[in-house]
Design a protein around this motif. Structure first.
Motif, PDB file in Angstrom:
ATOM      1  N   ILE A   1      -4.045  -4.289  18.177  1.00 25.05           N
ATOM      2  CA  ILE A   1      -5.505  -3.936  18.089  1.00 25.05           C
ATOM      3  C   ILE A   1      -6.302  -5.880  17.924  1.00 25.05           C
ATOM      4  O   ILE A   1      -5.662  -6.289  17.200  1.00 25.05           O
ATOM      5  N   SER A   2      -6.949  -6.753  19.208  1.00 26.86           N
ATOM      6  CA  SER A   2      -7.319  -8.014  18.522  1.00 26.86           C
ATOM      7  C   SER A   2      -8.487  -7.962  18.353  1.00 26.86           C
ATOM      8  O   SER A   2      -9.384  -7.613  18.944  1.00 26.86           O
ATOM      9  N   SER A   3      -8.991  -8.046  16.800  1.00 29.46           N
ATOM     10  CA  SER A   3     -10.137  -8.198  16.403  1.00 29.46           C
ATOM     11  C   SER A   3     -11.337  -9.771  17.614  1.00 29.46           C
ATOM     12  O   SER A   3     -12.585  -9.109  17.281  1.00 29.46           O
ATOM     13  N   GLY A   4     -10.325 -10.148  17.618  1.00 23.95           N
ATOM     14  CA  GLY A   4     -11.248 -11.929  18.387  1.00 23.95           C
ATOM     15  C   GLY A   4     -11.124 -10.729  20.325  1.00 23.95           C
ATOM     16  O   GLY A   4     -12.459 -10.849  20.698  1.00 23.95           O
TER      17      GLY A   4
ATOM     18  N   ASP B   1     -19.776  -6.056   8.107  1.00 23.69           N
ATOM     19  CA  ASP B   1     -19.918  -4.128   8.488  1.00 23.69           C
ATOM     20  C   ASP B   1     -19.414  -4.324  10.089  1.00 23.69           C
ATOM     21  O   ASP B   1     -18.980  -3.111  10.364  1.00 23.69           O
ATOM     22  N   VAL B   2     -19.599  -5.267  10.802  1.00 23.09           N
ATOM     23  CA  VAL B   2     -19.100  -4.867  11.840  1.00 23.09           C
ATOM     24  C   VAL B   2     -17.578  -5.509  11.803  1.00 23.09           C
ATOM     25  O   VAL B   2     -18.177  -4.243  13.176  1.00 23.09           O
ATOM     26  N   MET B   3     -16.915  -5.825  11.567  1.00 21.50           N
ATOM     27  CA  MET B   3     -16.223  -5.889  11.291  1.00 21.50           C
ATOM     28  C   MET B   3     -15.251  -4.557  11.635  1.00 21.50           C
ATOM     29  O   MET B   3     -14.356  -4.689  12.126  1.00 21.50           O
ATOM     30  N   ILE B   4     -15.414  -4.558  10.317  1.00 18.77           N
ATOM     31  CA  ILE B   4     -15.108  -3.302   9.802  1.00 18.77           C
ATOM     32  C   ILE B   4     -15.010  -1.391  10.665  1.00 18.77           C
ATOM     33  O   ILE B   4     -14.400  -1.490  10.744  1.00 18.77           O
TER      34      ILE B   4
ATOM     35  N   LEU C   1      -9.542  -1.016   5.028  1.00 18.33           N
ATOM     36  CA  LEU C   1      -8.833  -0.893   5.845  1.00 18.33           C
ATOM     37  C   LEU C   1      -7.878  -0.109   4.668  1.00 18.33           C
ATOM     38  O   LEU C   1      -7.323   0.682   5.788  1.00 18.33           O
ATOM     39  N   ASP C   2      -7.118  -0.758   3.980  1.00 19.38           N
ATOM     40  CA  ASP C   2      -6.314   0.002   3.051  1.00 19.38           C
ATOM     41  C   ASP C   2      -6.966   1.691   2.930  1.00 19.38           C
ATOM     42  O   ASP C   2      -6.140   2.300   2.834  1.00 19.38           O
ATOM     43  N   LYS C   3      -8.275   1.569   2.467  1.00 13.53           N
ATOM     44  CA  LYS C   3      -9.118   3.212   2.442  1.00 13.53           C
ATOM     45  C   LYS C   3      -8.837   3.656   3.873  1.00 13.53           C
ATOM     46  O   LYS C   3      -8.354   4.615   4.402  1.00 13.53           O
TER      47      LYS C   3
END
Length: 287
Positions: free
Chosen positions: A77-80, A110-113, A143-145
């Motif tokens: 999974i690439s965020s870019g 918020d957007v990235m999450i 992310l951990d959650k």
């Protein structure tokens, strides 16, 4: 405890059948180049690989991601890539991201999450790697959650350290095919036809933030955000730092860590460069 080792070339050694007792003790490292490797604690064989790649913009996260994905059969999974695909499609998220990137800012948490969480929930019980996310403590805790709720916590974080002057030259020479995420570099991986993608023949573009002024702003922000993030993962004893000037110096360190930590004895010899593998890694590069 993190242990710093001086890299040295050891030819002819193959890592096979590493026992759990050896991995839980002091494990010898095999890799080529002149970089530094900081070790994290070993993991157990039964665990899928849940890997996070960290590094400054232009450090080569996508290049390493493509090689790891191919050699270790991981989902990536690439965020870019997610951002560029949304920008290309003109989605609401893409429009917000594009405006922020043009100012040299990072995309909001918020957007990235939202983007990443939607991808992760589809990968339960699989081995995977994350490229470019999280970049802040807020993103890391979120992310951990998410991972805790799906029973797939991170078990390795690799930080790529590349000198700033090397990164600056890379971004000046970089061109991208947005729909696929393929990245070209005029210095070492130019397209067959200048300005056009090798596979589709479509035009390549420059990223809005790939100029020295904007990039230096991004690099400074990255450094200020990354230090607490590295401390966060170091306290969990899952952080490894691999350093070098080229991807060929850094990748053998990554490979050695994965082989020793997860008992992957059937992977090719550490440090060995296979020409066909390299060609495919370059063609699949996503930085």
């Amino acid at each position: 405890m993190i242990i710093s080792l001086t890299a040295r070339r050891i030819s002819g050694n193959v890592l096979t059948g590493v026992s759990k007792s050896k991995r839980l003790g002091s494990i010898s490292r095999w890799f080529s180049g002149t970089a530094r490797l900081e070790r994290a604690s070993p993991a157990y064989d039964s665990q899928p690989i849940r890997l996070l790649l960290l590094g400054s913009p232009g450090a080569g996260k996508g290049t390493q991601s493509a090689r790891i994905q191919k050699n270790f059969n991981l989902a990536a999974i690439s965020s870019g890539n997610l951002l560029r695909q949304n920008i290309a499609r003109g989605t609401d998220v893409g429009k917000m991201a594009a405006a922020q990137m043009e100012r040299g800012a990072f995309v909001s948490d918020d957007v990235m999450i939202e983007l990443i969480n939607n991808e992760l929930v589809t990968l339960e019980q699989q081995s995977w790697l994350l490229d470019g996310f999280p970049r802040t403590i807020n993103q890391a805790t979120s992310l951990d959650k998410t991972l805790a709720s799906t029973g797939q916590p991170l078990n390795l974080v690799i930080n790529l350290h590349v000198p700033e002057e090397v990164i600056l030259q890379r971004i000046m020479d970089r061109w991208v095919h947005v729909p696929s995420g393929r990245v070209y570099n005029l210095s070492y991986n130019p397209p067959k036809r200048h300005g056009y993608d090798d596979i589709t023949g479509e035009r390549l573009t420059k990223r809005p933030d790939d100029n020295p002024e904007i990039f230096k702003v991004r690099l400074q922000k990255h450094m200020s955000l990354t230090e607490p993030l590295l401390e966060y993962y170091a306290k969990r004893n899952i952080l490894v730092t691999c350093a070098g000037r080229t991807s060929d110096e850094i990748y053998p360190q990554i490979e050695a860590e994965l082989i020793c930590r997860f008992g992957l004895g059937n992977v090719r010899r550490v440090g060995e460069v296979v020409e066909e593998d390299e060609k495919r890694a370059i063609s699949e590069r996503v930085v």
